[in-house]
Motif scaffolding. Sequence first.
Motif, PDB file in Angstrom:
ATOM      1  N   ALA A 165      -1.385  -7.904   4.708  1.00 13.82           N
ATOM      2  CA  ALA A 165       0.464  -7.120   4.549  1.00 13.82           C
ATOM      3  C   ALA A 165       0.593  -6.594   2.691  1.00 13.82           C
ATOM      4  O   ALA A 165       1.381  -5.448   3.153  1.00 13.82           O
ATOM      5  CB  ALA A 165       1.297  -8.485   4.001  1.00 13.82           C
ATOM      6  N   GLU A 166      -0.490  -6.357   1.974  1.00 14.62           N
ATOM      7  CA  GLU A 166      -0.748  -5.680   0.655  1.00 14.62           C
ATOM      8  C   GLU A 166      -1.245  -3.992   1.390  1.00 14.62           C
ATOM      9  O   GLU A 166      -0.725  -3.325   0.716  1.00 14.62           O
ATOM     10  CB  GLU A 166      -1.646  -6.713  -0.349  1.00 14.62           C
ATOM     11  CG  GLU A 166      -1.706  -5.842  -1.143  1.00 14.62           C
ATOM     12  CD  GLU A 166      -0.439  -5.501  -2.553  1.00 14.62           C
ATOM     13  OE1 GLU A 166      -0.566  -4.826  -3.679  1.00 14.62           O
ATOM     14  OE2 GLU A 166       1.135  -5.686  -2.035  1.00 14.62           O
ATOM     15  N   ASP A 222      -1.872   1.536  -8.956  1.00 11.75           N
ATOM     16  CA  ASP A 222      -2.099   0.985  -7.407  1.00 11.75           C
ATOM     17  C   ASP A 222      -3.696   1.575  -6.951  1.00 11.75           C
ATOM     18  O   ASP A 222      -3.689   1.447  -5.854  1.00 11.75           O
ATOM     19  CB  ASP A 222      -1.205   1.353  -6.656  1.00 11.75           C
ATOM     20  CG  ASP A 222       0.503   0.923  -6.629  1.00 11.75           C
ATOM     21  OD1 ASP A 222       0.328  -0.043  -7.144  1.00 11.75           O
ATOM     22  OD2 ASP A 222       1.417   1.594  -6.302  1.00 11.75           O
ATOM     23  N   SER A 224      -2.139 -12.519   3.440  1.00 11.16           N
ATOM     24  CA  SER A 224      -2.185 -12.297   2.532  1.00 11.16           C
ATOM     25  C   SER A 224      -2.662  -9.985   2.158  1.00 11.16           C
ATOM     26  O   SER A 224      -1.598  -9.439   1.964  1.00 11.16           O
ATOM     27  CB  SER A 224      -2.346 -13.002   1.799  1.00 11.16           C
ATOM     28  OG  SER A 224      -1.674 -12.146   0.341  1.00 11.16           O
ATOM     29  N   ALA A 273      -1.431  -2.877   3.994  1.00 11.20           N
ATOM     30  CA  ALA A 273      -0.314  -2.196   5.024  1.00 11.20           C
ATOM     31  C   ALA A 273       0.575  -1.687   3.925  1.00 11.20           C
ATOM     32  O   ALA A 273       1.360  -0.489   3.740  1.00 11.20           O
ATOM     33  CB  ALA A 273       0.543  -2.976   5.841  1.00 11.20           C
ATOM     34  N   ARG A 274       1.301  -2.557   2.459  1.00 11.24           N
ATOM     35  CA  ARG A 274       1.916  -1.447   1.900  1.00 11.24           C
ATOM     36  C   ARG A 274       1.772  -0.438   0.584  1.00 11.24           C
ATOM     37  O   ARG A 274       2.197   0.238   1.053  1.00 11.24           O
ATOM     38  CB  ARG A 274       2.652  -3.457   0.813  1.00 11.24           C
ATOM     39  CG  ARG A 274       4.016  -2.350  -0.323  1.00 11.24           C
ATOM     40  CD  ARG A 274       4.104  -3.260  -1.500  1.00 11.24           C
ATOM     41  NE  ARG A 274       3.065  -3.601  -2.085  1.00 11.24           N
ATOM     42  CZ  ARG A 274       2.649  -3.267  -3.011  1.00 11.24           C
ATOM     43  NH1 ARG A 274       3.066  -1.787  -3.602  1.00 11.24           N
ATOM     44  NH2 ARG A 274       1.227  -2.695  -3.684  1.00 11.24           N
ATOM     45  N   LEU A 275       0.299  -0.832   1.015  1.00 10.91           N
ATOM     46  CA  LEU A 275      -0.103   0.300  -0.054  1.00 10.91           C
ATOM     47  C   LEU A 275      -0.723   1.264   0.471  1.00 10.91           C
ATOM     48  O   LEU A 275      -0.550   2.345   0.728  1.00 10.91           O
ATOM     49  CB  LEU A 275      -1.356  -0.474  -0.443  1.00 10.91           C
ATOM     50  CG  LEU A 275      -1.217  -1.244  -1.861  1.00 10.91           C
ATOM     51  CD1 LEU A 275      -2.498  -2.066  -2.016  1.00 10.91           C
ATOM     52  CD2 LEU A 275      -0.809  -0.127  -2.902  1.00 10.91           C
ATOM     53  N   THR A 276      -0.637   1.260   1.859  1.00 11.66           N
ATOM     54  CA  THR A 276      -0.974   2.368   3.434  1.00 11.66           C
ATOM     55  C   THR A 276       0.183   3.073   3.222  1.00 11.66           C
ATOM     56  O   THR A 276       0.306   4.243   3.421  1.00 11.66           O
ATOM     57  CB  THR A 276      -1.138   1.811   4.385  1.00 11.66           C
ATOM     58  OG1 THR A 276      -2.938   1.107   4.674  1.00 11.66           O
ATOM     59  CG2 THR A 276      -1.472   3.046   5.375  1.00 11.66           C
ATOM     60  N   GLU A 277       1.490   2.249   3.180  1.00 11.74           N
ATOM     61  CA  GLU A 277       2.633   2.456   3.399  1.00 11.74           C
ATOM     62  C   GLU A 277       2.977   3.548   2.127  1.00 11.74           C
ATOM     63  O   GLU A 277       3.382   5.265   2.478  1.00 11.74           O
ATOM     64  CB  GLU A 277       3.542   2.154   3.243  1.00 11.74           C
ATOM     65  CG  GLU A 277       5.310   2.789   3.851  1.00 11.74           C
ATOM     66  CD  GLU A 277       5.293   3.711   5.053  1.00 11.74           C
ATOM     67  OE1 GLU A 277       6.237   4.946   5.181  1.00 11.74           O
ATOM     68  OE2 GLU A 277       4.472   3.420   5.867  1.00 11.74           O
ATOM     69  N   ALA A 278       1.854   3.524   0.980  1.00  8.62           N
ATOM     70  CA  ALA A 278       2.780   4.216  -0.067  1.00  8.62           C
ATOM     71  C   ALA A 278       2.064   5.901  -0.217  1.00  8.62           C
ATOM     72  O   ALA A 278       2.538   6.166  -0.432  1.00  8.62           O
ATOM     73  CB  ALA A 278       2.655   3.060  -1.471  1.00  8.62           C
TER      74      ALA A 278
END
Length: 455
Positions: A347-348, A365, A344, A350-355
């Motif tokens: 996954a978070e 954030d 988990s 990875a999401r924040l890195t892409e953003a």
Amino acid sequence: MPQVLEFKLPDLGEGLTEAEIVRWLVEVGDVVAIDQPVVEVETAKAMVEVPCPYGGVVTARFGEEGGELPVGAPLLTVAVGTAEPSGTMTGSGSGAGPASGAAAGAEPSGSGNVLVGYGTGAPPVRRRRIRPEGLSAPAAVPAPAAVAPGPVAVVSPLVRKLARQHDLDLRQLAGSGPDGLILRADVESAIRSVPAAASTSPLSAASSAPSSQAVRPAVTAGASTRPAGERIPLRGVRGAVADKLARSRREIPDATCWVDADATELMAARAAMNGAGPKVSVLALLARICTAALARYPELNSTVDMEAREIVRLPEVHLGFAAQTERGLVVPVVRDAQTRNAESVGAEIARLTEAARTGSLTPADLTGGTFTLNNYGVFGVDGSTPIINHPEAAMLGVGRIVPKPWVHEGELAVRRVVQLSLTFDHRVCDGGTAGGFLRYVADCVEQPAVLLRTL
């Protein structure tokens, strides 16, 4: 008769006082709907699209792309209301009013929203440029002041401030913007031309100048003694990072301890995990190890209230991780990391890195962190002494994981070794606590089975 309403740059939260205009999303004459994004701004925290709380026709914009506006300064004006002639806006069916079917003379009201994603969900309308009946030319672009007397054709307070700092008379400048609008580039060009103009005829200038101005060349010469080179304003993300790091060094009595750890078993465990399911990053495993360590050493998940002279231990772990982007260093935050497993957390992250890479992180954030994990090993370095992310109490730094000679089970072997550094606020704990935290992290890296005790 349409009514013109002024929309000011809203408070974007977290105590931000100004924002830089990155890109206008509408132009003068465009029809906008309630909560339609009208401008993209960069704050000290993130890139934000700002929605307009009114629906109608844009009659003026304030500020140029690349310029800064303080919170509360006019951003744009919108004509709202009804008008009968064909081709102009109406109060219903087009999203052109602050509320569908608003009666003439009624008090206009908008959505009151600030950030995109919290709006009424009104669908954006196709842009079309019109001039509302009864409205004069946009107030933001009056006739050039150099041509006729009257208000100076400047809408940006930063442009005015820059001119004042350099004793420039804006009425003598010809603006290069629409309808003679004076832009920041015009003022900067005029500033650069002052020394050149003075050097062309120094004798004539000196002979004709009044005695009271005889000291001005000396002032100019003194200003030119500053170090030459490219000057880059400390603003936006870079300015925010500079302020935070400087404050950390001023206020926090930090200390650093470090240890080398054999990460061979951790890398083997990761390979086994990735062979049995979704891939888990090394950073995610280290983040999970940090949350387990903070459960054992809660002193490091705290902040200091010097006004009350109290240490505030925080119940949740909001784990920040340093990410390098084209806009500079940012620290996205994984909320409630203590409740997440490695998958988990990964996954978070990875999401924040892409953003972060796309510049779409929100202020939420990037704020509220309680502990930071800094993986500078991605830059090919072994060690560092991290600066604490104020007002947090500690940061764990992780170097590169590389094969090195290592004594393993009494024999020399080649192992995967990593250096771990902990910088901590000496007000919240002493070296024993910091050393215990770092040793526990190193033990989990060397023997991942140790972590099973706390799961």
